[in-house]
Scaffold this motif. Structure first.
Motif, mmCIF file in Angstrom:
data_model
loop_
_atom_site.group_PDB
_atom_site.id
_atom_site.type_symbol
_atom_site.label_atom_id
_atom_site.label_comp_id
_atom_site.label_asym_id
_atom_site.label_seq_id
_atom_site.Cartn_x
_atom_site.Cartn_y
_atom_site.Cartn_z
ATOM 1 N N GLY A 90 71.423 45.372 50.227
ATOM 2 C CA GLY A 90 71.512 44.755 48.905
ATOM 3 C C GLY A 90 72.752 45.320 48.226
ATOM 4 N N ASP A 91 73.430 44.510 47.401
ATOM 5 C CA ASP A 91 74.687 44.939 46.773
ATOM 6 C C ASP A 91 74.896 44.130 45.494
ATOM 7 O OD1 ASP A 91 77.224 45.988 46.311
ATOM 8 O OD2 ASP A 91 78.184 44.948 47.996
ATOM 9 N N SER A 92 75.054 44.823 44.376
ATOM 10 C CA SER A 92 75.273 44.129 43.106
ATOM 11 C C SER A 92 75.985 45.068 42.138
ATOM 12 C CB SER A 92 73.925 43.688 42.527
ATOM 13 O OG SER A 92 74.085 42.984 41.320
ATOM 14 N N GLY B 2 85.187 39.973 47.774
ATOM 15 C CA GLY B 2 83.776 39.964 48.141
ATOM 16 C C GLY B 2 83.621 39.844 49.651
ATOM 17 N N HIS B 3 82.381 39.644 50.105
ATOM 18 C CA HIS B 3 82.111 39.763 51.546
ATOM 19 C C HIS B 3 80.774 39.133 51.910
ATOM 20 C CE1 HIS B 3 79.434 43.138 50.283
ATOM 21 N NE2 HIS B 3 80.359 43.294 49.342
ATOM 22 N N GLY B 4 80.622 38.800 53.198
ATOM 23 C CA GLY B 4 79.285 38.481 53.702
ATOM 24 C C GLY B 4 78.448 39.749 53.669
ATOM 25 N N LEU C 221 76.445 35.711 50.740
ATOM 26 C CA LEU C 221 77.738 36.250 50.302
ATOM 27 C C LEU C 221 77.569 37.146 49.083
ATOM 28 C CD1 LEU C 221 79.827 32.929 50.444
ATOM 29 C CD2 LEU C 221 79.589 34.643 52.263
ATOM 30 N N ALA C 222 78.295 38.272 49.084
ATOM 31 C CA ALA C 222 78.398 39.114 47.894
ATOM 32 C C ALA C 222 79.665 38.671 47.166
ATOM 33 C CB ALA C 222 78.457 40.588 48.271
ATOM 34 N N ILE C 223 79.464 38.058 45.995
ATOM 35 C CA ILE C 223 80.589 37.538 45.199
ATOM 36 C C ILE C 223 80.876 38.585 44.136
ATOM 37 C CG2 ILE C 223 81.412 35.550 43.875
ATOM 38 C CD1 ILE C 223 80.224 34.750 46.534
ATOM 39 N N GLU C 224 82.120 39.071 44.066
ATOM 40 C CA GLU C 224 82.370 40.178 43.139
ATOM 41 C C GLU C 224 83.743 40.155 42.495
ATOM 42 O OE1 GLU C 224 82.368 44.122 44.873
ATOM 43 O OE2 GLU C 224 82.118 43.309 46.877
ATOM 44 N N PRO C 225 83.921 39.287 41.479
ATOM 45 C CA PRO C 225 85.200 39.276 40.774
ATOM 46 C C PRO C 225 85.484 40.601 40.060
ATOM 47 C CG PRO C 225 83.587 37.913 39.632
ATOM 48 C CD PRO C 225 82.981 38.285 40.944
ATOM 49 N N PHE D 13 81.702 42.329 38.111
ATOM 50 C CA PHE D 13 80.305 41.906 38.267
ATOM 51 C C PHE D 13 80.113 41.426 39.695
ATOM 52 C CE2 PHE D 13 80.568 41.796 33.712
ATOM 53 C CZ PHE D 13 79.271 42.041 33.264
ATOM 54 N N GLU D 14 78.935 41.645 40.232
ATOM 55 C CA GLU D 14 78.665 41.235 41.625
ATOM 56 C C GLU D 14 77.226 40.783 41.789
ATOM 57 O OE1 GLU D 14 79.084 44.474 44.471
ATOM 58 O OE2 GLU D 14 79.129 43.061 46.145
ATOM 59 N N HIS D 15 77.064 39.688 42.529
ATOM 60 C CA HIS D 15 75.736 39.243 42.974
ATOM 61 C C HIS D 15 75.793 38.931 44.466
ATOM 62 C CE1 HIS D 15 72.962 38.996 39.676
ATOM 63 N NE2 HIS D 15 73.730 38.212 38.941
HETATM 64 CO CO CO Z 1 80.140 44.381 47.451
#
Ligand code: CO
Ligand code: MF3
Length: 252
Positions: free
Chosen positions: A108-110, A171-173, A202-206, A235-237
């Motif tokens: 998990g990553d946020s 970001g990344h898978g 996908l971890a989206i993280e602008p 921020f990341e989800h």
């Molecule tokens: Co990340």
């Protein structure tokens, strides 16, 4: 190779990411003037074990360097990968909290950015625009769309507000590893790049700078800062792409 996830795997990834979201919520409530970043790190670690998970970042090796802590805490001009220390949070700071766990073999990553007490108008606007840009990006996560559509949604929101998108980090898978393919840039052109498919997570993280997008790395080898000293927000989800569009896994 991009590992597509089954419905069963997505449910485990959801559990990992809900743990991250719950702990981030607790950490956010502890952010206040006088608190040290190490106190936040220690709380994050304690809560992780309490939830039968393991820290994802502690001991993680990137470019030959081992990350020493459970949490990344990045203050003001720090973009990402700030290492917790005895540094004290002060009224008016903005603080990025980036956190990950491993649960039942999945990551998990946020991340969130929060203000300490009352912050400047500029800091508030930067934080809001970054979170909005993340949402705009997530809205693009439908089968048949492309990574460039997501990137452009983020970049146009950010640049429309007069800010800049960091290029040096993406970001990344995410799945059985913290960083999987594909890389997910926050800048790009519509209708370009990889086509999105059901089962991608996908971890989206602008990462958004108030000034220029250039970065520098501090002497600790980890902390990324804005080269011009301007403020930065992150921020990341972690999000699954389903038949019906985006499913945000890292939320309570
Ligand atoms: Co990340
Ligand atoms: N969310 C960050 C990322 O995806 C956290 C990585 S920090 C590290 O890159 F310590 F684990 F490298």
């Amino acid at each position: 190779m991009i590992a597509l996830k089954s419905a069963r795997e997505i449910e485990i990834l959801r559990r990992a990411n809900v743990i991250v979201a719950e702990i981030l919520q607790e950490l956010k409530s502890r952010v206040a003037p006088g608190v040290t970043t190490l106190e936040l790190d220690e709380l994050a670690e304690e809560l992780t074990y309490k939830k039968k998970a393991q820290p994802a970042f502690k001991g993680y090796t990137m470019a030959g360097r081992v990350y020493p802590r459970t949490l990344c805490v990045s203050i003001n001009d720090e973009i990402v990968h700030g290492i917790p220390s005895d540094r004290v949070l002060r009224e008016g700071d903005i603080v990025g909290l980036d956190f990950g766990v491993i649960y039942e073999g999945y990551y998990g990553d946020s991340a969130v950015t929060v203000g300490v007490g009352k912050v400047s108008e500029e800091a508030l606007r930067l934080t809001r625009v970054t979170e909005e840009a993340l949402c705009k990006g997530i809205e693009q996560l439908h089968e048949g769309k492309r990574l460039g559509d997501l990137a452009w949604a983020i970049q146009s929101r950010v640049e429309g507000a007069g800010f800049s998108v960091v290029r040096a980090f993406v970001g990344h898978g995410i799945g059985r590893k913290l960083h999987e393919e594909p890389p997910v840039p926050n800048y790009g052109e519509p209708d370009r790049g990889l086509r999105l498919r059901e089962g991608m997570v996908l971890a989206i993280e602008p990462m958004v700078n108030a000034g220029g997008y250039e970065v520098a790395i501090k002497e600790d080898g980890w902390t990324a800062v804005t080269r011009d000293g301007s403020l930065s927000a992150h921020f990341e989800h972690s999000v699954a792409i389903t038949k019906n569009g985006p499913d945000i896994l890292s939320r309570v």
